[in-house]
Design a protein around this motif. Structure first.
Motif, PDB file in Angstrom:
ATOM      1  N   UNK A 137     -18.018   5.803   9.781  1.00  0.00           N
ATOM      2  CA  UNK A 137     -16.577   6.067   9.945  1.00  0.00           C
ATOM      3  C   UNK A 137     -16.244   7.510   9.569  1.00  0.00           C
ATOM      4  N   UNK A 138     -16.848   8.004   8.482  1.00  0.00           N
ATOM      5  CA  UNK A 138     -16.579   9.395   8.071  1.00  0.00           C
ATOM      6  C   UNK A 138     -17.065  10.384   9.134  1.00  0.00           C
ATOM      7  N   UNK A 139     -18.248  10.134   9.671  1.00  0.00           N
ATOM      8  CA  UNK A 139     -18.767  11.020  10.733  1.00  0.00           C
ATOM      9  C   UNK A 139     -17.877  10.943  11.979  1.00  0.00           C
ATOM     10  N   UNK A 140     -17.396   9.738  12.264  1.00  0.00           N
ATOM     11  CA  UNK A 140     -16.536   9.557  13.446  1.00  0.00           C
ATOM     12  C   UNK A 140     -15.235  10.342  13.270  1.00  0.00           C
ATOM     13  N   UNK A 141     -14.683  10.278  12.077  1.00  0.00           N
ATOM     14  CA  UNK A 141     -13.450  11.023  11.804  1.00  0.00           C
ATOM     15  C   UNK A 141     -13.696  12.526  11.971  1.00  0.00           C
ATOM     16  N   UNK A 142     -14.874  12.969  11.537  1.00  0.00           N
ATOM     17  CA  UNK A 142     -15.216  14.391  11.674  1.00  0.00           C
ATOM     18  C   UNK A 142     -15.264  14.782  13.161  1.00  0.00           C
ATOM     19  N   UNK A 143     -15.831  13.916  13.987  1.00  0.00           N
ATOM     20  CA  UNK A 143     -15.855  14.213  15.430  1.00  0.00           C
ATOM     21  C   UNK A 143     -14.429  14.223  15.968  1.00  0.00           C
ATOM     22  N   UNK A 144     -13.598  13.341  15.424  1.00  0.00           N
ATOM     23  CA  UNK A 144     -12.182  13.335  15.814  1.00  0.00           C
ATOM     24  C   UNK A 144     -11.529  14.677  15.514  1.00  0.00           C
ATOM     25  N   UNK A 145     -11.839  15.241  14.336  1.00  0.00           N
ATOM     26  CA  UNK A 145     -11.317  16.567  13.967  1.00  0.00           C
ATOM     27  C   UNK A 145     -11.715  17.599  15.017  1.00  0.00           C
ATOM     28  N   UNK A 146     -12.989  17.544  15.399  1.00  0.00           N
ATOM     29  CA  UNK A 146     -13.549  18.611  16.240  1.00  0.00           C
ATOM     30  C   UNK A 146     -13.219  18.437  17.712  1.00  0.00           C
ATOM     31  N   UNK A 147     -13.105  17.176  18.164  1.00  0.00           N
ATOM     32  CA  UNK A 147     -13.134  16.984  19.617  1.00  0.00           C
ATOM     33  C   UNK A 147     -11.941  16.250  20.221  1.00  0.00           C
ATOM     34  N   UNK A 148     -11.109  15.620  19.387  1.00  0.00           N
ATOM     35  CA  UNK A 148      -9.946  14.921  19.963  1.00  0.00           C
ATOM     36  C   UNK A 148      -8.832  15.918  20.241  1.00  0.00           C
ATOM     37  N   UNK A 149      -8.151  15.725  21.346  1.00  0.00           N
ATOM     38  CA  UNK A 149      -6.965  16.546  21.598  1.00  0.00           C
ATOM     39  C   UNK A 149      -5.867  16.116  20.626  1.00  0.00           C
ATOM     40  N   UNK A 150      -4.927  16.999  20.422  1.00  0.00           N
ATOM     41  CA  UNK A 150      -3.783  16.625  19.614  1.00  0.00           C
ATOM     42  C   UNK A 150      -3.034  15.509  20.353  1.00  0.00           C
ATOM     43  N   UNK A 151      -2.694  14.441  19.652  1.00  0.00           N
ATOM     44  CA  UNK A 151      -2.084  13.274  20.299  1.00  0.00           C
ATOM     45  C   UNK A 151      -3.118  12.256  20.766  1.00  0.00           C
ATOM     46  N   UNK A 152      -4.417  12.622  20.648  1.00  0.00           N
ATOM     47  CA  UNK A 152      -5.487  11.703  21.048  1.00  0.00           C
ATOM     48  C   UNK A 152      -5.670  10.595  20.010  1.00  0.00           C
TER      49      UNK A 152
END
Ligand SMILES: C[S@@+](CC[C@H](N)C(=O)[O-])C[C@H]1O[C@@H](n2cnc3c(N)ncnc32)[C@H](O)[C@@H]1O
Length: 306
Positions: free
Chosen positions: A215-230
């Motif tokens: 989950x922590x790694x997934x959140x990190x990918x969210x930081x790096x790769x999700x668009x704002x509002x994603x």
């Protein structure tokens, strides 16, 4: 792992799986030198079929996919730990035609099963990428074979471990651009993960530790790769007295997890469901017997990037 002392194949395994030892940890302990991970991967992929088919029959995957799809604007999705592809199958149905779906899994047997389920194209470089080596200290080290990854139309499946730095995957994701959603549904891992260098490095003591790390790694990918509002969608299995308690307790835990992060927990939905019968499939068991008596919920957390 200390689970095999004096156990006969028909005895209950010493772990919390509820399975007979002969079908649980015995094949892993008996694996020839250097083959333990391969045996554990094969076993996990085969057993997960029972869970995934049962969850699908209860409409869990379809409901989770629909929940994400109704947010709108979801065209590029990364599914982490895609397993045998049931989540991607539901997402493909729920999302607009032409959505780009990328699934990664550290288990090559799961990737093979997902390719079949989804009838997806399979460039050889995308699969069987990891080489497992037994070290002198008795732990396994997994490294990627060299080679670039190929993006497919529709669904792309990639053999990759979220916890092992994967430059070709980063390059592929760079070419995709910002993601609209990342899904992590029903985290779990094979029974020999504790025999890996990774588990030692990250001090993983059990399934709950491993889930939190992923989950922590997934959140990190969210930081790096999700668009704002994603969107980040986590789905977690747990026992609670009722749906209200599941929602409030998981809302509290994951609300705390997101404190100070550019993410907001928007909804928590608890769906009651049945696990496969005792002794079949991969169960989520607690060491506390009273917790195992509680009804099961698949709790979907929709988290939006600010
Ligand atoms: C419980 S299964 C769920 C599969 C799928 N998401 C579903 O809902 O059917 C968890 C999957 O995550 C994969 N997995 C666990 N840890 C992983 C990691 N570090 N990197 C990639 N995949 C991982 C496992 O191999 C397994 O296939």
């Amino acid at each position: 792992m200390g689970l095999s002392i004096d156990l006969q194949p028909d005895d209950l395994c010493g772990c919390t799986s509820g399975l007979r030892y002969g079908e649980c940890h015995k094949p892993i302990f008996d694996a020839p030198d250097g083959q333990m991970l391969a045996v554990a991967h094969r076993q996990y992929a085969a057993m997960w079929a029972t869970n995934a088919d049962r969850y699908k029959a209860q409409g869990l995957y379809a409901a989770q996919a629909q929940e994400l799809a109704t947010k709108g604007g979801i065209g590029r999705v990364l599914d982490i730990g895609c397993g045998r592809g049931h989540g991607l199958e539901a997402l493909r149905m729920a999302l607009p035609h032409g959505a780009l779906l990328i699934g990664i899994d550290e288990n090559s047997d799961c990737i093979s099963a997902a390719l079949t389920l989804l009838d997806a194209a399979s460039p050889p470089h995308n699969r069987d990428r990891m080489k497992d080596e037994l070290l002198k200290n008795g732990l396994y080290r997994s490294t990627y074979r060299p080679g670039e990854l190929e993006l497919q139309d529709g669904v792309t499946l990639i053999h990759s471990d979220l916890l092992v730095k994967d430059q070709p995957l980063q390059t592929l994701l760079d070419s995709v651009g910002q993601l609209d959603a990342i899904t992590l549904w029903f985290a779990g891992v094979h029974k020999a993960r504790s025999a890996t260098e990774l588990a030692k490095h990250f001090e993983v003591e059990g399934d709950a530790d491993h889930r939190e790390l992923v989950e922590d790694f997934t959140l990190q990918i969210g930081h790096e790769r999700l668009r704002s509002g994603g969107w980040l969608q986590l789905v977690i299995r747990a026992g609670f007295q009722d749906a209200g308690m599941a929602q409030s307790e998981m809302g509290r835990i994951y609300g705390d997890w997101l404190q100070g992060q550019p993410f907001v927990l928007k909804t928590v939905t608890a769906r009651p469901y049945d696990e496969p019968q005792q002794g079949q499939g991969i169960s989520v068991k607690s060491l506390a017997a009273e917790v195992n008596q509680l009804p099961n919920f698949a709790i979907s957390l929709l988290i939006q990037k600010v």
